[in-house]
Design a protein around this motif. Structure first.
Motif, PDB file in Angstrom:
ATOM      1  N   GLY A   1       5.218  68.170  44.705  1.00  0.00           N
ATOM      2  CA  GLY A   1       5.203  68.945  45.234  1.00  0.00           C
ATOM      3  C   GLY A   1       6.172  69.432  45.930  1.00  0.00           C
ATOM      4  N   HIS A   2       7.120  70.202  44.962  1.00  0.00           N
ATOM      5  CA  HIS A   2       8.528  70.498  45.485  1.00  0.00           C
ATOM      6  C   HIS A   2       8.365  72.439  45.471  1.00  0.00           C
ATOM      7  N   LYS A   3       8.428  73.149  46.401  1.00  0.00           N
ATOM      8  CA  LYS A   3       8.054  74.373  46.449  1.00  0.00           C
ATOM      9  C   LYS A   3       8.908  75.323  46.250  1.00  0.00           C
ATOM     10  N   SER A   4       9.629  74.526  44.943  1.00  0.00           N
ATOM     11  CA  SER A   4      10.768  75.696  44.031  1.00  0.00           C
ATOM     12  C   SER A   4       9.931  75.179  42.406  1.00  0.00           C
ATOM     13  N   SER A   5       8.959  74.529  42.206  1.00  0.00           N
ATOM     14  CA  SER A   5       8.406  74.954  41.265  1.00  0.00           C
ATOM     15  C   SER A   5       7.081  75.484  41.025  1.00  0.00           C
ATOM     16  N   ILE A   6       7.296  76.472  41.791  1.00  0.00           N
ATOM     17  CA  ILE A   6       5.688  77.361  42.125  1.00  0.00           C
ATOM     18  C   ILE A   6       6.119  78.512  41.287  1.00  0.00           C
ATOM     19  N   PRO A   7       7.689  79.400  41.005  1.00  0.00           N
ATOM     20  CA  PRO A   7       7.264  80.058  40.078  1.00  0.00           C
ATOM     21  C   PRO A   7       6.821  79.911  37.894  1.00  0.00           C
ATOM     22  N   ILE A   8       7.543  78.456  37.804  1.00  0.00           N
ATOM     23  CA  ILE A   8       7.212  78.292  36.747  1.00  0.00           C
ATOM     24  C   ILE A   8       5.667  77.641  36.404  1.00  0.00           C
ATOM     25  N   LEU A   9       5.138  77.078  37.819  1.00  0.00           N
ATOM     26  CA  LEU A   9       3.778  77.135  37.867  1.00  0.00           C
ATOM     27  C   LEU A   9       2.855  77.616  37.701  1.00  0.00           C
ATOM     28  N   LEU A  10       3.451  79.477  38.517  1.00  0.00           N
ATOM     29  CA  LEU A  10       2.637  80.127  38.122  1.00  0.00           C
ATOM     30  C   LEU A  10       2.607  81.037  36.249  1.00  0.00           C
ATOM     31  N   LYS A  11       4.386  80.704  35.929  1.00  0.00           N
ATOM     32  CA  LYS A  11       4.359  81.091  34.267  1.00  0.00           C
ATOM     33  C   LYS A  11       3.041  80.720  33.967  1.00  0.00           C
ATOM     34  N   THR A  12       3.114  79.367  34.049  1.00  0.00           N
ATOM     35  CA  THR A  12       1.758  78.369  33.207  1.00  0.00           C
ATOM     36  C   THR A  12       0.662  78.288  33.147  1.00  0.00           C
ATOM     37  N   ILE A  13       0.151  79.379  34.166  1.00  0.00           N
ATOM     38  CA  ILE A  13      -1.205  79.890  34.186  1.00  0.00           C
ATOM     39  C   ILE A  13      -1.358  79.932  33.027  1.00  0.00           C
ATOM     40  N   ASP A  14      -0.957  81.367  32.374  1.00  0.00           N
ATOM     41  CA  ASP A  14      -1.587  82.083  31.400  1.00  0.00           C
ATOM     42  C   ASP A  14      -1.279  81.096  29.888  1.00  0.00           C
ATOM     43  N   ASP A  15      -1.151  80.252  29.968  1.00  0.00           N
ATOM     44  CA  ASP A  15      -0.768  78.497  28.655  1.00  0.00           C
ATOM     45  C   ASP A  15      -2.082  79.176  28.058  1.00  0.00           C
ATOM     46  N   LYS A  16      -1.735  79.230  26.513  1.00  0.00           N
ATOM     47  CA  LYS A  16      -2.402  79.949  25.337  1.00  0.00           C
ATOM     48  C   LYS A  16      -4.276  78.325  25.558  1.00  0.00           C
ATOM     49  N   VAL A  17      -3.007  76.648  25.791  1.00  0.00           N
ATOM     50  CA  VAL A  17      -4.490  76.019  25.852  1.00  0.00           C
ATOM     51  C   VAL A  17      -5.114  75.710  26.988  1.00  0.00           C
ATOM     52  N   GLN A  18      -5.875  75.556  27.647  1.00  0.00           N
ATOM     53  CA  GLN A  18      -6.585  76.134  28.653  1.00  0.00           C
ATOM     54  C   GLN A  18      -6.424  74.986  29.633  1.00  0.00           C
ATOM     55  N   ASN A  19      -6.399  73.641  29.032  1.00  0.00           N
ATOM     56  CA  ASN A  19      -6.288  72.586  29.872  1.00  0.00           C
ATOM     57  C   ASN A  19      -4.946  72.906  30.365  1.00  0.00           C
ATOM     58  N   VAL A  20      -3.988  73.398  29.989  1.00  0.00           N
ATOM     59  CA  VAL A  20      -3.105  72.992  30.881  1.00  0.00           C
ATOM     60  C   VAL A  20      -2.857  74.041  31.581  1.00  0.00           C
ATOM     61  N   SER A  21      -3.701  75.520  32.037  1.00  0.00           N
ATOM     62  CA  SER A  21      -3.950  75.882  32.689  1.00  0.00           C
ATOM     63  C   SER A  21      -4.632  75.643  34.483  1.00  0.00           C
TER      64      SER A  21
END
Length: 148
Positions: free
Chosen positions: A57-77
């Motif tokens: 739950g760290h707020k500093s992780s939000i940018p990398i999680l937003l970047k990971t939304i467009d992952d090629k693997v649907q389960n990761v997204s």
């Protein structure tokens, strides 16, 4: 000590961290290691790392999680979206992205369900029944006659 060695082997791209390793990173609050695993791991590691960031739950992780939304693997997204929802991305951009992505995933799943439901289904295409031999011959004879 062993988890430090395993992390360095992971950075050298020799091994992938297991679920136990990521659980240990959660226990010791190694956010930077989990973010590194999210960025450079295989699909299973990325999924576990996204779930772990949601747990931390760290707020500093939000940018990398937003970047990971467009992952090629649907389960990761999906794992990244769930993590963002757990963290509570309160800004306007984050909430809009999460809502649209969840709507997109919902539509995608509905299309897959429809496709699976109609996979073995045979469609009844109505064909004109063939006319009896007598009426067929009559039409054939009329076509031979000249047009007046």
């Amino acid at each position: 000590m062993l988890h430090h060695i395993k992390y360095f082997l992971f950075k050298l791209n020799i091994v992938q961290p297991s679920e136990n390793d990521i659980d240990r990173w959660i226990q010791y609050q190694y956010v930077y290691r989990i973010e590194y695993a999210l960025e450079y791991g295989n699909y299973r590691t990325r999924k576990l790392a996204a779930e772990a960031l949601g747990i931390l739950g760290h707020k500093s992780s939000i940018p990398i999680l937003l970047k990971t939304i467009d992952d090629k693997v649907q389960n990761v997204s999906i794992a990244a979206l769930n993590a963002l929802e757990k963290i509570g991305c309160n800004d306007e951009l984050g909430s809009t992205v999460i809502k649209r992505r969840f709507n997109w995933l919902k539509q995608l799943r509905e299309k897959e369900a429809i496709r699976e439901a109609s996979k073995g289904k045979k469609y009844n295409i109505y064909r004109w029944e063939r006319a009896s031999k007598k009426s067929f011959d009559r039409v054939k004879e009329q076509l031979k006659k000249p047009i007046r």
